[in-house]
Design an enzyme around this catalytic site. Structure first.
Site, PDB file in Angstrom:
ATOM      1  CD  GLU A  29      -3.049  -0.800   2.217  1.00 45.41           C
ATOM      2  OE1 GLU A  29      -3.033  -0.176   2.796  1.00 45.41           O
ATOM      3  OE2 GLU A  29      -4.004  -1.620   2.115  1.00 45.41           O
ATOM      4  CD  GLU A  74      -3.733  -5.649   4.318  1.00 47.07           C
ATOM      5  OE1 GLU A  74      -4.448  -4.992   4.669  1.00 47.07           O
ATOM      6  OE2 GLU A  74      -2.548  -5.758   4.178  1.00 47.07           O
TER       7      GLU A  74
END
Ligand code: BG6
Length: 467
Positions: free
Chosen positions: A157, A366
């Site tokens: 991320e 995720e």
């Protein structure tokens, strides 16, 4: 589902390991920032540093086929001279060996936000030197683990991390500085390309990807104004990571808008060439929610994230001046206590969009939901809400696979309850409860047993929605 589909769960080093000053680990910027500001920290986290064997046994017993975790840079490289810490290297050998012994595929992330403080002291991600420091750290990891690990991710991320640290200011180094945000983002994406290049040069026998905080964009209506706002939002949330890492192209319309106000002279011609030449093999998409977008109306940029949960429910606000606004109060949606919209259809739409646009293998690296849960006082938390959430999201993945998307794995966030950055420990995501006050006792929740059946049946036990 394809029989090689990787069903797993995920964690990150700082959030689960603990042992912050053990085994030769040096401080990360999170240790220093949280200690200095007297904030709840991950010094002990979930004590995975000591309990990894028990955790991996629980993964095996839970039917998991893969474990996504990150290597802590501050355990591996001790100082800015690049001195390697043998104890740190050994720790991840132990984790990886334990995975392999239990038939679990290690899915390794090189950077999940725990930057060594000695590099932050040198300017962190806004200095060009960080790229070579990262590549050297990656080289050490590739050399150590290349015969055991097939799946590597450079960054977790980049968008979320850089924005939170340099623009929103709720993560270290706690700034609100757009110029630095642009610089940090660029150097991270350059470091990604240079690491992919090294991976190919070293002929590491595996695949390398990047993990993105995916927020598929939808609009409040079909007007031209909304479409333009959506494009800007897509650049803001997604394209500058995905286009750059997968196609080797930074969105040119975004660069030209930024160029009007900011100094982009630090971006060199040869950098664009490196980015173009060194693209990833797969993409990891972390999906929590979509971004519902409306056109910008007025006012300054506001990026307000709810890190306080129920006491601040409904306070999240995102306005990017002249670009777009994000809607957090859609009457047709439900939101968690931390203002995350629950929107499983966005996962189906997002996978289809990403697959049509980029055509490379996708892993959902995720996905999960946080609740307040009374782990200490219950033998096993009966988390039916999480089961429902996961069922709907896995259903969306199965649909996308049936419709032709090349989606190859799914990782629930998180394996066990862990430290949730600025939200602390009470924001619980785990399939396995952790009693933080009682020797970090592991207490599998109902979702753990439910997910075991999903993994063992290769998705056949998912309750399917009607088409
Ligand atoms: C992702 C991160 O952004 O979402 C994780 O990769 C993080 O590290 C997860 O924990 C959930 O976010 P939060 O803020 O609720 O912990």
């Amino acid at each position: 589902m394809n029989e090689n589909f990787l069903w797993g769960t995920a964690t990150a080093s700082y959030q689960c390991e603990g042992g912050w000053n053990e085994g030769g680990r040096v401080p990360s910027l999170w240790d220093v920032y949280l200690h200095e500001n007297n904030l709840e920290n991950g010094d002990d986290a979930s004590d995975h540093y000591h309990k990894y064997k028990e955790d991996i046994r629980l993964m095996k017993e839970g039917g998991h086929k893969a474990y996504r975790f990150s290597i802590a840079w501050p355990r591996i490289i001790k100082n800015k001279e690049g001195e390697v810490n043998p104890e740190g290297i050994q720790f991840y050998h132990n984790v990886i060996d334990e995975c392999l012994k239990n038939g679990i595929e290690p899915f390794v992330t090189l950077f999940h936000w725990d930057l060594p403080q000695y590099l932050e002291d040198r300017g962190g991600w806004i200095e060009r030197d960080i790229c070579s420091a990262f590549v050297e750290y990656a080289r050490v990891c590739f050399e150590a683990y290349k015969d055991k690990v097939t799946f590597w991710s450079t960054f977790n991320e980049p968008r979320y991390y850089v924005f939170s640290g340099y623009k929103i200011g709720n993560y270290p180094p706690g700034l609100d500085d757009t110029q630095k945000t642009i610089q940090g983002s660029f150097y991270m994406m350059l470091a990604n390309a240079l690491t992919v290049k090294l991976f190919r040069e070293m002929k590491v026998p595996g695949q390398i990807g990047i993990v993105h905080s995916y927020a598929p964009v939808s609009g409040v209506d079909n007007s031209l104004e909304t479409k333009i706002a959506m494009r800007k939002a897509d650049n803001f949330f997604n394209n500058w990571i995905l286009d750059t890492a997968i196609k080797g192209e930074i969105p040119i319309d975004m660069l030209s808008i930024l160029n009007e106000k900011y100094d982009l002279s630090f971006m060199k011609e040869e950098d664009f060439e490196e980015i173009k030449q060194n693209t990833v093999d797969f993409v990891g998409l972390n999906y929590y929610a979509r971004a519902l977008i409306k056109p910008y109306t007025s006012g300054e940029t506001i990026l307000r994230i709810n890190n306080k949960g129920k006491e601040a429910k409904g306070t999240s606000k995102v306005v990017v001046k002249d670009w777009f606004e994000q809607v957090f109060d859609n009457p047709d949606s439900t939101y968690t206590e931390w203002d995350t919209e629950i929107y499983p259809q966005g996962l189906y739409q997002g996978i289809m969009q990403a697959y049509r646009k980029y055509g490379i293998p996708i892993y959902i690296t995720e996905n999960g939901i946080a609740f307040y849960e009374d782990v200490p006082n219950e033998e096993s938390v009966d988390d039916q809400g999480r089961i429902h959430f996961l069922n709907e999201h896995i259903d969306a993945i199965l649909r996308a696979a049936e419709d032709g998307a090349d989606v190859r794995g799914y990782f629930v966030w998180s394996t066990m309850d862990i430290y949730s950055w600025k939200n602390g420990h009470e924001k619980r995501y785990g399939l396995i409860g952790v009693d933080f006050d009682n020797n970090f006792e592991r207490k599998p929740k109902s979702s753990y047993y439910w997910y075991k059946r999903v993994c063992e049946s290769n998705g056949a036990t998912i309750e399917r929605s009607k088409r």
